[in-house]
Design a protein around this motif. Structure first.
Motif, PDB file in Angstrom:
ATOM      1  N   LYS A 291     -58.685  10.172 -13.759  1.00 35.88           N
ATOM      2  CA  LYS A 291     -59.104  10.302 -15.149  1.00 35.88           C
ATOM      3  C   LYS A 291     -58.028   9.729 -16.076  1.00 35.88           C
ATOM      4  O   LYS A 291     -56.875  10.175 -16.045  1.00 35.88           O
ATOM      5  CB  LYS A 291     -59.366  11.770 -15.488  1.00 35.88           C
ATOM      6  CG  LYS A 291     -59.819  11.993 -16.920  1.00 35.88           C
ATOM      7  CD  LYS A 291     -60.147  13.465 -17.169  1.00 35.88           C
ATOM      8  CE  LYS A 291     -60.639  13.684 -18.596  1.00 35.88           C
ATOM      9  NZ  LYS A 291     -61.014  15.091 -18.841  1.00 35.88           N
ATOM     10  N   HIS A 292     -58.420   8.757 -16.902  1.00 35.07           N
ATOM     11  CA  HIS A 292     -57.506   8.158 -17.870  1.00 35.07           C
ATOM     12  C   HIS A 292     -57.728   8.804 -19.238  1.00 35.07           C
ATOM     13  O   HIS A 292     -58.858   8.919 -19.708  1.00 35.07           O
ATOM     14  CB  HIS A 292     -57.757   6.655 -17.984  1.00 35.07           C
ATOM     15  CG  HIS A 292     -57.450   5.894 -16.731  1.00 35.07           C
ATOM     16  ND1 HIS A 292     -56.296   5.168 -16.558  1.00 35.07           N
ATOM     17  CD2 HIS A 292     -58.156   5.751 -15.584  1.00 35.07           C
ATOM     18  CE1 HIS A 292     -56.303   4.603 -15.353  1.00 35.07           C
ATOM     19  NE2 HIS A 292     -57.430   4.950 -14.751  1.00 35.07           N
ATOM     20  N   THR A 293     -56.633   9.232 -19.881  1.00 30.29           N
ATOM     21  CA  THR A 293     -56.710   9.682 -21.267  1.00 30.29           C
ATOM     22  C   THR A 293     -55.876   8.728 -22.117  1.00 30.29           C
ATOM     23  O   THR A 293     -55.408   7.701 -21.635  1.00 30.29           O
ATOM     24  CB  THR A 293     -56.179  11.121 -21.410  1.00 30.29           C
ATOM     25  OG1 THR A 293     -54.761  11.133 -21.174  1.00 30.29           O
ATOM     26  CG2 THR A 293     -56.863  12.053 -20.421  1.00 30.29           C
ATOM     27  N   THR A 296     -52.196   9.591 -20.452  1.00 29.74           N
ATOM     28  CA  THR A 296     -51.923  10.060 -19.087  1.00 29.74           C
ATOM     29  C   THR A 296     -52.995   9.591 -18.122  1.00 29.74           C
ATOM     30  O   THR A 296     -54.169   9.485 -18.488  1.00 29.74           O
ATOM     31  CB  THR A 296     -51.868  11.607 -19.059  1.00 29.74           C
ATOM     32  OG1 THR A 296     -50.913  12.066 -20.023  1.00 29.74           O
ATOM     33  CG2 THR A 296     -51.472  12.131 -17.683  1.00 29.74           C
ATOM     34  N   VAL A 297     -52.561   9.323 -16.876  1.00 26.39           N
ATOM     35  CA  VAL A 297     -53.505   9.100 -15.787  1.00 26.39           C
ATOM     36  C   VAL A 297     -53.462  10.332 -14.890  1.00 26.39           C
ATOM     37  O   VAL A 297     -52.422  10.645 -14.292  1.00 26.39           O
ATOM     38  CB  VAL A 297     -53.162   7.841 -14.974  1.00 26.39           C
ATOM     39  CG1 VAL A 297     -54.191   7.640 -13.855  1.00 26.39           C
ATOM     40  CG2 VAL A 297     -53.088   6.618 -15.873  1.00 26.39           C
ATOM     41  N   TYR A 333     -48.579   9.177 -12.206  1.00 26.73           N
ATOM     42  CA  TYR A 333     -49.749  10.049 -12.253  1.00 26.73           C
ATOM     43  C   TYR A 333     -49.313  11.480 -12.546  1.00 26.73           C
ATOM     44  O   TYR A 333     -48.216  11.915 -12.144  1.00 26.73           O
ATOM     45  CB  TYR A 333     -50.493  10.054 -10.913  1.00 26.73           C
ATOM     46  CG  TYR A 333     -51.045   8.722 -10.491  1.00 26.73           C
ATOM     47  CD1 TYR A 333     -52.340   8.337 -10.834  1.00 26.73           C
ATOM     48  CD2 TYR A 333     -50.268   7.836  -9.735  1.00 26.73           C
ATOM     49  CE1 TYR A 333     -52.850   7.110 -10.441  1.00 26.73           C
ATOM     50  CE2 TYR A 333     -50.773   6.615  -9.334  1.00 26.73           C
ATOM     51  CZ  TYR A 333     -52.062   6.253  -9.691  1.00 26.73           C
ATOM     52  OH  TYR A 333     -52.565   5.037  -9.303  1.00 26.73           O
TER      53      TYR A 333
END
Length: 413
Positions: A291-293, A296-297, A333
């Protein structure tokens, strides 16, 4: 070296992945070879002490098969609950090779330990007085609080002045008064200041206090230093130097024995848990999502603090490796779980590129991991596998819905 291990006796990544296909994820794997190696290392490190006893602190990992393994090696057992005492007896430990060191338990639990015939350490003046009135002929040990702040963090420091554990060494006159009034006999003194201690000064400072206390009590048969030895969590990590500790502690112990002048040999006891089993453990999880925000990954896995609490509870570091893509380029990550609250295994970690479906391996998962697990979010607890004589054995089945509701009593509503 072989199908299982490389030249450093670590499991091949392919072998670990093979086990996940056989048993599923999340999965705990324990290496009995490493446990035995650590046990022998400790025996050899203190070979200068003739009457050395090593008791496995089973709260680190209470799987019955692991208890049986240490019993076969010749270990004794450190138990902190009556249930651990019963597990130890079931694993084949002789009652006198089990030391029960409870804290804030009911007196009924202590009486049950008397019925089992195990050794007991008490750490409360009130309980000591009750025990002396009820069981004056049952020799016990005393857990001393040495007023030493030690350990990896405040949550695992248990020997400081404000700790709930132990009787303050300043309260020795109270202990002597109770002994005089009840006739109870003291067979030994115990101390444990914390976990993840790398500075041997803490051990030596505590040892001097125990020796100073014990010298005034006749007929003791042991001095028990608990444990707290730090193991390696990452490359070039600081650990407890047992060789240096042995050098100083052996001399101190021999001087004490000479001054004490006992007619019977005095045993020196250590009670390691994490030292014996932490590095033997691997926790394998499957990556559910990437999940990418905006910043952050996240790598979201099929586990959480319901299975592996230490990073969240103690801020503990556990090395995380992508064993499905060991040659992938490194990226950053944050590895998280599937629980509905903050659930982070590793923050902003440099790990080989992670893809959905990859298997991640968390190291040092042998101690205080499964034993602190729960069914939070109504999740099942995972399987445990022991590698013994280079074969894999399922030592705990994965839970099912039936396990979750087994003790529920349904009523008509």
């Amino acid at each position: 070296m072989n199908e299982l291990r490389d030249k450093n006796f670590q499991f091949h990544k392919e072998y670990l992945i093979k086990l996940t296909k056989k048993y599923g994820t999340p999965l705990y794997i324990y290496d009995s070879y490493k446990m035995k190696k650590q046990y022998i290392k400790m025996k050899n490190s203190f070979s200068g002490i003739e009457n050395l006893i090593i008791n496995y602190a089973c709260k680190a990992n209470t799987n019955l098969n692991i208890l049986k393994f240490f019993q076969k090696l010749g270990s004794g057992l450190d138990a902190v609950s009556i249930q651990e005492v019963e597990l130890g007896l079931k694993a084949g430990f002789h009652p006198k090779k089990i030391i029960f060191t409870p804290n804030c338990v009911s007196f009924q639990e202590i009486t049950k330990a008397v019925d089992f015939g195990v050794r007991i350490n008490l750490d409360n003046l009130s309980v000591l007085e009750q025990f002396g009135e009820c069981h004056p002929n049952y020799s016990i040990g005393i857990r001393i609080n040495p007023h030493i702040m030690a350990g990896g963090n405040s949550k695992i420091s248990v020997g400081h002045i404000d700790s709930k554990f132990g009787i303050s060494y300043c309260q020795i006159p109270h202990i002597k008064r109770i002994l005089k009034n009840t006739g109870i006999k003291i067979e030994g003194f115990h101390m444990h200041t914390g976990s993840d201690i790398s500075d041997i000064k803490s051990f030596l400072e505590g040892a001097k206090i125990l020796f100073r206390v014990a010298i005034d009590f006749p007929d003791i048969s042991y001095i028990n230093f608990g444990s707290g030895f730090k193991v390696s969590y990452k490359k070039n990590d600081v650990i407890t130097d047992l060789t240096v500790l042995n050098h100083y502690l052996t001399e101190e112990f021999k001087d004490f024995c000479k001054s004490y002048g006992s007619r019977q040999p005095i045993n020196l006891i250590f009670e390691p848990g994490k030292f014996l089993v932490s590095e033997s453990g691997y926790f394998l999880v499957n990556v559910n999502v990437i999940k990418h925000t905006t910043s952050t990954v996240f790598a979201g896995v099929d586990s959480g603090f319901n299975h592996f609490l230490r990073p969240m509870f103690y801020n503990a570091y556990h090395y995380i490796e992508n064993i499905s893509n060991p040659n992938g380029r490194f990226r950053f990550y944050t590895v998280v779980g599937y629980i509905c609250e903050s659930d982070t295994f590793g923050l902003n970690r440099k790990i080989q590129e992670i893809r959905e479906g990859d298997i991640l391996c968390m190291k040092n998962a042998g101690a205080y991991c499964f034993s602190m697990s729960s069914n939070y979010n109504s999740r099942y607890r995972p399987s445990e596998v022991l590698i013994f004589q280079e074969k894999d054995f399922l030592i705990r089945k994965r839970e099912t819905m039936q396990d979750l509701i087994r003790n529920i009593v349904e009523i008509h509503i």
